[in-house]
Design a protein around this motif. Structure first.
Motif, PDB file in Angstrom:
ATOM      1  N   GLY A 198     -57.075-103.472  73.146  1.00  0.00           N
ATOM      2  CA  GLY A 198     -57.411-104.088  74.429  1.00  0.00           C
ATOM      3  C   GLY A 198     -58.733-103.592  74.990  1.00  0.00           C
ATOM      4  O   GLY A 198     -59.022-103.782  76.173  1.00  0.00           O
ATOM      5  N   LEU A 199     -59.518-102.941  74.139  1.00  0.00           N
ATOM      6  CA  LEU A 199     -60.803-102.393  74.597  1.00  0.00           C
ATOM      7  C   LEU A 199     -61.939-102.877  73.715  1.00  0.00           C
ATOM      8  O   LEU A 199     -61.814-102.929  72.493  1.00  0.00           O
ATOM      9  N   CYS A 200     -63.068-103.217  74.353  1.00  0.00           N
ATOM     10  CA  CYS A 200     -64.298-103.483  73.622  1.00  0.00           C
ATOM     11  C   CYS A 200     -65.303-102.414  74.081  1.00  0.00           C
ATOM     12  O   CYS A 200     -65.010-101.627  74.977  1.00  0.00           O
ATOM     13  N   PRO A 201     -66.470-102.332  73.463  1.00  0.00           N
ATOM     14  CA  PRO A 201     -67.356-101.185  73.729  1.00  0.00           C
ATOM     15  C   PRO A 201     -67.721-100.944  75.193  1.00  0.00           C
ATOM     16  O   PRO A 201     -67.694 -99.790  75.652  1.00  0.00           O
ATOM     17  N   GLY A 202     -68.057-101.986  75.963  1.00  0.00           N
ATOM     18  CA  GLY A 202     -68.477-101.776  77.352  1.00  0.00           C
ATOM     19  C   GLY A 202     -67.400-101.098  78.191  1.00  0.00           C
ATOM     20  O   GLY A 202     -67.620-100.016  78.747  1.00  0.00           O
ATOM     21  N   PRO A 203     -66.231-101.721  78.317  1.00  0.00           N
ATOM     22  CA  PRO A 203     -65.152-101.092  79.082  1.00  0.00           C
ATOM     23  C   PRO A 203     -64.755 -99.723  78.542  1.00  0.00           C
ATOM     24  O   PRO A 203     -64.404 -98.832  79.319  1.00  0.00           O
ATOM     25  N   ALA A 204     -64.796 -99.542  77.227  1.00  0.00           N
ATOM     26  CA  ALA A 204     -64.419 -98.245  76.649  1.00  0.00           C
ATOM     27  C   ALA A 204     -65.358 -97.151  77.135  1.00  0.00           C
ATOM     28  O   ALA A 204     -64.918 -96.096  77.610  1.00  0.00           O
ATOM     29  N   VAL A 205     -66.669 -97.413  77.059  1.00  0.00           N
ATOM     30  CA  VAL A 205     -67.645 -96.411  77.491  1.00  0.00           C
ATOM     31  C   VAL A 205     -67.526 -96.182  79.004  1.00  0.00           C
ATOM     32  O   VAL A 205     -67.492 -95.038  79.471  1.00  0.00           O
ATOM     33  N   ALA A 206     -67.427 -97.264  79.780  1.00  0.00           N
ATOM     34  CA  ALA A 206     -67.329 -97.128  81.239  1.00  0.00           C
ATOM     35  C   ALA A 206     -66.084 -96.332  81.630  1.00  0.00           C
ATOM     36  O   ALA A 206     -66.107 -95.574  82.609  1.00  0.00           O
ATOM     37  N   SER A 207     -65.009 -96.464  80.852  1.00  0.00           N
ATOM     38  CA  SER A 207     -63.755 -95.760  81.164  1.00  0.00           C
ATOM     39  C   SER A 207     -63.856 -94.256  80.973  1.00  0.00           C
ATOM     40  O   SER A 207     -62.969 -93.527  81.420  1.00  0.00           O
ATOM     41  N   LEU A 208     -64.908 -93.791  80.319  1.00  0.00           N
ATOM     42  CA  LEU A 208     -65.094 -92.343  80.192  1.00  0.00           C
ATOM     43  C   LEU A 208     -65.168 -91.699  81.578  1.00  0.00           C
ATOM     44  O   LEU A 208     -64.872 -90.520  81.739  1.00  0.00           O
ATOM     45  N   GLY A 209     -65.580 -92.496  82.586  1.00  0.00           N
ATOM     46  CA  GLY A 209     -65.683 -91.963  83.935  1.00  0.00           C
ATOM     47  C   GLY A 209     -64.421 -92.130  84.763  1.00  0.00           C
ATOM     48  O   GLY A 209     -64.292 -91.525  85.820  1.00  0.00           O
ATOM     49  N   THR A 210     -63.489 -92.972  84.315  1.00  0.00           N
ATOM     50  CA  THR A 210     -62.315 -93.260  85.149  1.00  0.00           C
ATOM     51  C   THR A 210     -60.997 -92.885  84.472  1.00  0.00           C
ATOM     52  O   THR A 210     -59.989 -92.732  85.146  1.00  0.00           O
ATOM     53  N   ALA A 211     -61.001 -92.779  83.147  1.00  0.00           N
ATOM     54  CA  ALA A 211     -59.764 -92.426  82.415  1.00  0.00           C
ATOM     55  C   ALA A 211     -60.173 -91.690  81.144  1.00  0.00           C
ATOM     56  O   ALA A 211     -60.049 -92.212  80.035  1.00  0.00           O
ATOM     57  N   ILE A 212     -60.668 -90.477  81.328  1.00  0.00           N
ATOM     58  CA  ILE A 212     -61.326 -89.753  80.239  1.00  0.00           C
ATOM     59  C   ILE A 212     -60.440 -89.576  79.003  1.00  0.00           C
ATOM     60  O   ILE A 212     -60.917 -89.707  77.880  1.00  0.00           O
TER      61      ILE A 212
END
Lengths: 135, 147
Positions: A99-113
């Motif tokens: 359920g993840l593609c690169p953009g959301p995955a990288v951005a999630s490093l800040g919200t769900a490490i």
């Protein structure tokens, strides 16, 4: 300003992902679940993004250089080949699994490490593997 | 009408977020002259692509994280429901990393930037990864691995 544009662009992009619900893997996956409990939200996100970008391309065509003064660094490939289709197919499979593609995955490093780090480290391994195996 | 048929959907937030995503990609295109394709920028940030160290890619990637954090600070925690087991993330991550590089792009590069440019490659890639994503989700449920 050379640094300002990438920072502004990244901030807007990351904020857009968070506001649109696209940082939620279950929601993104529900868009792909057309035979189940389908969630069309991603289509609205894509629609909004495409409207703005279509206008941006119309502006870009009238420009000689970027605002930073650099030449436009744009893909000029037009070949349809098995790499394109095979790579996209693989990406789709991985996207459906997590359920993840690169953009959301990288951005999630800040919200769900925690979960984001597992995915992003694995993704880096996939990128490295592709680089080694495919020439 | 959408709320009636798809109660879980958030079309307005989706559309507004989509406009912001498009705006971000537009700033990168017009300001820096580049495509906001995250799979490529990610590889460049890590030095896993050809060419010298790419400062712009690094800044974009860091700011992407910052933008999401900013929203969570202003708007409250972002809802994120992850797979039930870390293996989904690990396996999916490797396949996404490999596939996006092989296919030269992901949802941002092909989907947002390429399709709006009417690139035939990007339109084909986008329909391909969406199609395979749909088949994957359906298959997973059929074999009892759905989540």
């Amino acid at each position: 300003m050379r640094t300002g544009y990438p920072i502004l662009a990244g901030l807007l992009f990351g904020a857009g992902l968070a506001i649109s619900g696209m940082l939620d893997p279950a929601r993104v996956r529900a868009f792909l679940d057309v035979f189940g409990d389908w969630d069309p939200t991603l289509a609205f996100v894509m629609g909004g993004a495409l409207i703005v970008m279509a206008a941006a391309w119309a502006v870009q065509r009238r420009m000689n250089t970027s605002l930073a003064g650099t030449n436009f660094d744009l893909p000029d490939t037009t070949t349809i080949d098995t790499r394109l289709v095979g790579g996209a197919a693989m990406f789709g499979i991985g996207w459906g699994i997590a359920g993840l593609c690169p953009g959301p995955a990288v951005a999630s490093l800040g919200t769900a490490i925690g979960p984001a780090a597992i995915f992003v480290v694995s993704m880096a391994m996939g990128v490295a593997l592709q680089r080694v195996l495919v020439r | 009408m959408i709320a009636e048929y798809f109660p879980q959907a958030i079309p307005l937030r989706g559309f507004i977020g989509g406009l912001l995503i498009g705006l971000g990609a537009a700033v990168f295109l017009i300001g820096s002259g580049r495509i906001a394709g995250i799979s490529g920028l990610f590889a460049r940030t890590l030095g896993l692509a050809t060419g010298p160290f790419d400062r712009g890619a690094l800044w974009f990637t860091l700011a992407l994280i910052g933008g999401a954090v900013l929203v969570s600070l202003i708007d409250g925690p972002v809802v994120q429901r992850f797979p039930p087991h870390w293996l989904y993330l690990a396996v999916g991550g490797v396949i996404v990393g490999f596939g996006t590089r092989l296919g030269s792009g992901c949802t941002s590069g092909h989907g947002v930037c390429g399709m709006s440019r009417l690139s035939k490659r990007s339109i084909l890639a986008t329909f391909t990864f969406m199609g395979f994503g749909i088949v994957t989700v359906a298959t997973m449920r059929a074999v009892g691995l759905g989540w």
